[in-house]
Design a protein around this motif. Structure first.
Motif, PDB file in Angstrom:
ATOM      1  N   VAL A 138       0.800  -1.149  -0.045  1.00  0.00           N
ATOM      2  CA  VAL A 138       0.100   0.038   0.003  1.00  0.00           C
ATOM      3  C   VAL A 138       0.766   1.258  -0.003  1.00  0.00           C
ATOM      4  O   VAL A 138       2.163   1.069   0.506  1.00  0.00           O
ATOM      5  N   GLY A 139       0.139   2.340  -0.462  1.00  0.00           N
ATOM      6  CA  GLY A 139       0.961   3.670  -0.357  1.00  0.00           C
ATOM      7  C   GLY A 139       1.005   4.066   1.096  1.00  0.00           C
ATOM      8  O   GLY A 139       0.044   3.856   1.967  1.00  0.00           O
ATOM      9  N   MET A 140       1.796   5.389   1.487  1.00  0.00           N
ATOM     10  CA  MET A 140       1.846   5.685   2.752  1.00  0.00           C
ATOM     11  C   MET A 140       0.477   6.326   3.257  1.00  0.00           C
ATOM     12  O   MET A 140       0.431   6.406   4.648  1.00  0.00           O
ATOM     13  N   THR A 141      -0.015   6.877   2.433  1.00  0.00           N
ATOM     14  CA  THR A 141      -1.372   7.298   2.908  1.00  0.00           C
ATOM     15  C   THR A 141      -2.355   6.312   3.407  1.00  0.00           C
ATOM     16  O   THR A 141      -3.021   6.578   4.537  1.00  0.00           O
ATOM     17  N   THR A 142      -2.687   5.488   2.739  1.00  0.00           N
ATOM     18  CA  THR A 142      -3.356   4.022   3.138  1.00  0.00           C
ATOM     19  C   THR A 142      -2.594   3.657   4.495  1.00  0.00           C
ATOM     20  O   THR A 142      -3.217   3.217   5.319  1.00  0.00           O
ATOM     21  N   MET A 143      -1.323   3.504   4.539  1.00  0.00           N
ATOM     22  CA  MET A 143      -0.717   3.047   5.803  1.00  0.00           C
ATOM     23  C   MET A 143      -0.803   3.885   6.863  1.00  0.00           C
ATOM     24  O   MET A 143      -1.265   3.166   7.982  1.00  0.00           O
ATOM     25  N   ALA A 144      -0.856   5.149   6.671  1.00  0.00           N
ATOM     26  CA  ALA A 144      -1.292   6.218   7.773  1.00  0.00           C
ATOM     27  C   ALA A 144      -2.711   5.855   8.340  1.00  0.00           C
ATOM     28  O   ALA A 144      -3.027   5.785   9.396  1.00  0.00           O
ATOM     29  N   ALA A 145      -3.775   5.523   7.200  1.00  0.00           N
ATOM     30  CA  ALA A 145      -5.177   5.358   7.649  1.00  0.00           C
ATOM     31  C   ALA A 145      -5.153   4.002   8.360  1.00  0.00           C
ATOM     32  O   ALA A 145      -5.869   3.928   9.564  1.00  0.00           O
ATOM     33  N   GLU A 146      -4.354   2.901   8.152  1.00  0.00           N
ATOM     34  CA  GLU A 146      -4.312   1.787   8.900  1.00  0.00           C
ATOM     35  C   GLU A 146      -3.731   1.980  10.175  1.00  0.00           C
ATOM     36  O   GLU A 146      -4.491   1.347  11.359  1.00  0.00           O
ATOM     37  N   PHE A 147      -2.698   2.534  10.288  1.00  0.00           N
ATOM     38  CA  PHE A 147      -2.344   3.048  11.761  1.00  0.00           C
ATOM     39  C   PHE A 147      -3.371   3.868  12.631  1.00  0.00           C
ATOM     40  O   PHE A 147      -3.635   3.746  13.832  1.00  0.00           O
ATOM     41  N   ALA A 148      -3.962   4.747  12.101  1.00  0.00           N
ATOM     42  CA  ALA A 148      -4.846   5.496  12.881  1.00  0.00           C
ATOM     43  C   ALA A 148      -6.255   4.549  13.260  1.00  0.00           C
ATOM     44  O   ALA A 148      -6.602   4.803  14.184  1.00  0.00           O
ATOM     45  N   ASP A 149      -6.460   3.648  12.102  1.00  0.00           N
ATOM     46  CA  ASP A 149      -7.655   2.764  12.765  1.00  0.00           C
ATOM     47  C   ASP A 149      -7.307   1.829  13.782  1.00  0.00           C
ATOM     48  O   ASP A 149      -7.996   1.799  14.909  1.00  0.00           O
ATOM     49  N   ALA A 150      -5.823   1.376  13.852  1.00  0.00           N
ATOM     50  CA  ALA A 150      -5.341   0.648  14.723  1.00  0.00           C
ATOM     51  C   ALA A 150      -5.302   1.342  16.374  1.00  0.00           C
ATOM     52  O   ALA A 150      -5.587   0.657  17.282  1.00  0.00           O
ATOM     53  N   LEU A 151      -4.785   2.512  16.093  1.00  0.00           N
ATOM     54  CA  LEU A 151      -4.587   3.211  17.282  1.00  0.00           C
ATOM     55  C   LEU A 151      -5.759   4.011  17.811  1.00  0.00           C
ATOM     56  O   LEU A 151      -5.491   4.537  18.901  1.00  0.00           O
ATOM     57  N   GLY A 152      -6.819   4.320  17.127  1.00  0.00           N
ATOM     58  CA  GLY A 152      -7.822   5.061  17.434  1.00  0.00           C
ATOM     59  C   GLY A 152      -7.725   6.372  17.562  1.00  0.00           C
ATOM     60  O   GLY A 152      -8.337   7.215  18.121  1.00  0.00           O
ATOM     61  N   ARG A 153      -6.761   7.221  16.724  1.00  0.00           N
ATOM     62  CA  ARG A 153      -6.456   8.431  16.854  1.00  0.00           C
ATOM     63  C   ARG A 153      -5.930   8.732  15.268  1.00  0.00           C
ATOM     64  O   ARG A 153      -5.334   8.105  14.687  1.00  0.00           O
ATOM     65  N   PRO A 154      -6.015   9.917  15.062  1.00  0.00           N
ATOM     66  CA  PRO A 154      -5.526  10.520  13.759  1.00  0.00           C
ATOM     67  C   PRO A 154      -4.361  10.213  13.490  1.00  0.00           C
ATOM     68  O   PRO A 154      -3.163  10.643  14.244  1.00  0.00           O
ATOM     69  N   VAL A 155      -3.796   9.752  12.315  1.00  0.00           N
ATOM     70  CA  VAL A 155      -2.565   9.766  11.643  1.00  0.00           C
ATOM     71  C   VAL A 155      -2.423  10.072  10.267  1.00  0.00           C
ATOM     72  O   VAL A 155      -3.314   9.622   9.378  1.00  0.00           O
ATOM     73  N   SER A 156      -1.723  10.888   9.711  1.00  0.00           N
ATOM     74  CA  SER A 156      -1.439  11.335   8.582  1.00  0.00           C
ATOM     75  C   SER A 156      -0.230  11.338   7.742  1.00  0.00           C
ATOM     76  O   SER A 156       0.873  11.240   8.609  1.00  0.00           O
ATOM     77  N   TYR A 157      -0.275  11.292   6.429  1.00  0.00           N
ATOM     78  CA  TYR A 157       1.162  10.767   5.992  1.00  0.00           C
ATOM     79  C   TYR A 157       1.703  12.335   5.362  1.00  0.00           C
ATOM     80  O   TYR A 157       0.921  12.970   4.549  1.00  0.00           O
ATOM     81  N   VAL A 158       2.946  12.646   5.644  1.00  0.00           N
ATOM     82  CA  VAL A 158       3.374  13.961   5.267  1.00  0.00           C
ATOM     83  C   VAL A 158       4.524  13.676   4.254  1.00  0.00           C
ATOM     84  O   VAL A 158       5.825  13.025   4.598  1.00  0.00           O
ATOM     85  N   ASP A 159       4.524  13.939   2.981  1.00  0.00           N
ATOM     86  CA  ASP A 159       5.459  13.480   1.992  1.00  0.00           C
ATOM     87  C   ASP A 159       6.387  14.654   1.924  1.00  0.00           C
ATOM     88  O   ASP A 159       6.482  15.415   1.338  1.00  0.00           O
ATOM     89  N   VAL A 160       7.620  14.560   2.641  1.00  0.00           N
ATOM     90  CA  VAL A 160       8.719  15.489   2.797  1.00  0.00           C
ATOM     91  C   VAL A 160       9.698  15.398   1.558  1.00  0.00           C
ATOM     92  O   VAL A 160       9.796  14.325   0.742  1.00  0.00           O
ATOM     93  N   SER A 161      10.398  16.255   1.500  1.00  0.00           N
ATOM     94  CA  SER A 161      11.621  16.391   0.153  1.00  0.00           C
ATOM     95  C   SER A 161      12.706  15.383   0.606  1.00  0.00           C
ATOM     96  O   SER A 161      12.854  15.153   1.746  1.00  0.00           O
ATOM     97  N   TYR A 162      13.076  14.672  -0.562  1.00  0.00           N
ATOM     98  CA  TYR A 162      13.999  13.590  -0.277  1.00  0.00           C
ATOM     99  C   TYR A 162      15.230  14.209   0.320  1.00  0.00           C
ATOM    100  O   TYR A 162      15.961  13.967   0.998  1.00  0.00           O
ATOM    101  N   GLU A 163      15.726  15.402  -0.201  1.00  0.00           N
ATOM    102  CA  GLU A 163      16.970  15.851  -0.103  1.00  0.00           C
ATOM    103  C   GLU A 163      16.762  16.620   1.481  1.00  0.00           C
ATOM    104  O   GLU A 163      17.748  16.321   2.174  1.00  0.00           O
ATOM    105  N   ALA A 164      15.805  16.954   1.849  1.00  0.00           N
ATOM    106  CA  ALA A 164      15.742  17.482   3.269  1.00  0.00           C
ATOM    107  C   ALA A 164      15.615  16.663   4.076  1.00  0.00           C
ATOM    108  O   ALA A 164      16.513  16.471   5.116  1.00  0.00           O
ATOM    109  N   TRP A 165      15.060  15.523   3.787  1.00  0.00           N
ATOM    110  CA  TRP A 165      15.175  14.383   4.706  1.00  0.00           C
ATOM    111  C   TRP A 165      16.311  13.567   4.937  1.00  0.00           C
ATOM    112  O   TRP A 165      16.776  13.340   5.939  1.00  0.00           O
ATOM    113  N   VAL A 166      16.992  13.429   3.935  1.00  0.00           N
ATOM    114  CA  VAL A 166      18.527  12.833   3.856  1.00  0.00           C
ATOM    115  C   VAL A 166      19.588  13.607   4.719  1.00  0.00           C
ATOM    116  O   VAL A 166      20.130  13.184   5.653  1.00  0.00           O
ATOM    117  N   ASN A 167      19.502  15.140   4.384  1.00  0.00           N
ATOM    118  CA  ASN A 167      20.332  15.945   4.867  1.00  0.00           C
ATOM    119  C   ASN A 167      19.970  16.263   6.372  1.00  0.00           C
ATOM    120  O   ASN A 167      21.045  16.785   7.077  1.00  0.00           O
TER     121      ASN A 167
END
Length: 226
Positions: A138-167
């Motif tokens: 699954v994509g990370m948005t779907t995975m975030a929804a799965e975590f939200a359902d399992a935890l019973g609280r909101p979880v969202s996916y934030v697609d960050v810049s690859y360069e910023a994440w690495v550095n």
């Protein structure tokens, strides 16, 4: 063996020792799934991926009774244990540069169960290669929804810049260069959709389905508590 620049040397040493004993029933080699997409000319993978590809070649040449396991990314990999579970616990978000790439992380316990089954009764597994994944890709948005359902609280996916994440995010961990390059490459390959794979090999071998998000959260609630 964990991610290491000495991985190939250790693999060949293991093979040499195993050949010397000459009474091995089976050698179960835990490789990784990216190897299945590689050949002699592959250049887009990490140095670790290359060592694991070469390690498989060496074990096949050794003449030993080998079974290869190729798990996809582990649920316990730092990409998830550090950058997914921690951010979910702290702020209810998943911050990764995976874009729309899909993935099927596998639980270490499931891989261990496969290894156990092979060691207990190796005959039918010798010479085989198994690809081990989670229950769905699954994509990370779907995975975030799965975590939200399992935890019973909101979880969202934030697609960050690859360069910023690495550095910033990844470099802040202070990892050895070999490990840093491997994780950075894994993140890039996720964004390129190279981890969009799913198999039933875990259930076929163990008789139990692969662990999903809900089961993993239920087993490891401490990972999601701030």
């Amino acid at each position: 063996m964990s991610v290491s620049s000495g991985y190939l040397e250790a693999t060949v040493t293991t093979a040499a020792v195993a050949r010397e004993y000459a009474r091995l029933e089976v050698l179960v080699n835990m490789s990784q799934m990216t190897v299945s997409q590689m050949d002699f000319t592959s250049t887009t993978e990490s140095d670790q991926h290359r060592l694991q590809w070469l390690g498989e070649q060496a074990l096949d040449w050794s003449g030993l009774p080998v079974t290869h396991l190729r798990p996809t990314v582990f649920m316990e990999n730092p990409l998830f244990s550090v950058f997914v579970y921690s951010s979910i616990a702290q702020e209810g978000t998943i911050r990764l540069p995976f874009g729309t790439g899909r993935t099927s992380p596998v639980a270490a316990g499931d891989v261990a169960a496969v290894v156990t089954e092979i060691l207990v009764d190796p005959t039918s597994h010798i010479g085989k290669t198994y690809h081990l994944t989670g229950p769905a890709s699954v994509g990370m948005t779907t995975m975030a929804a799965e975590f939200a359902d399992a935890l019973g609280r909101p979880v969202s996916y934030v697609d960050v810049s690859y360069e910023a994440w690495v550095n910033h995010d990844l470099r802040a961990l202070g990892l050895p260069d070999h490990v840093f390059q491997h994780l950075a490459t894994m993140a890039r390959l996720h964004a390129e959709n190279r981890y969009d794979r799913r198999t039933d090999d875990i259930e076929t071998i163990t008789g139990s389905p692969a662990t999903g998000v809900r089961e993993f959260v239920g087993t490891h609630p401490e990972m999601f508590t701030a």
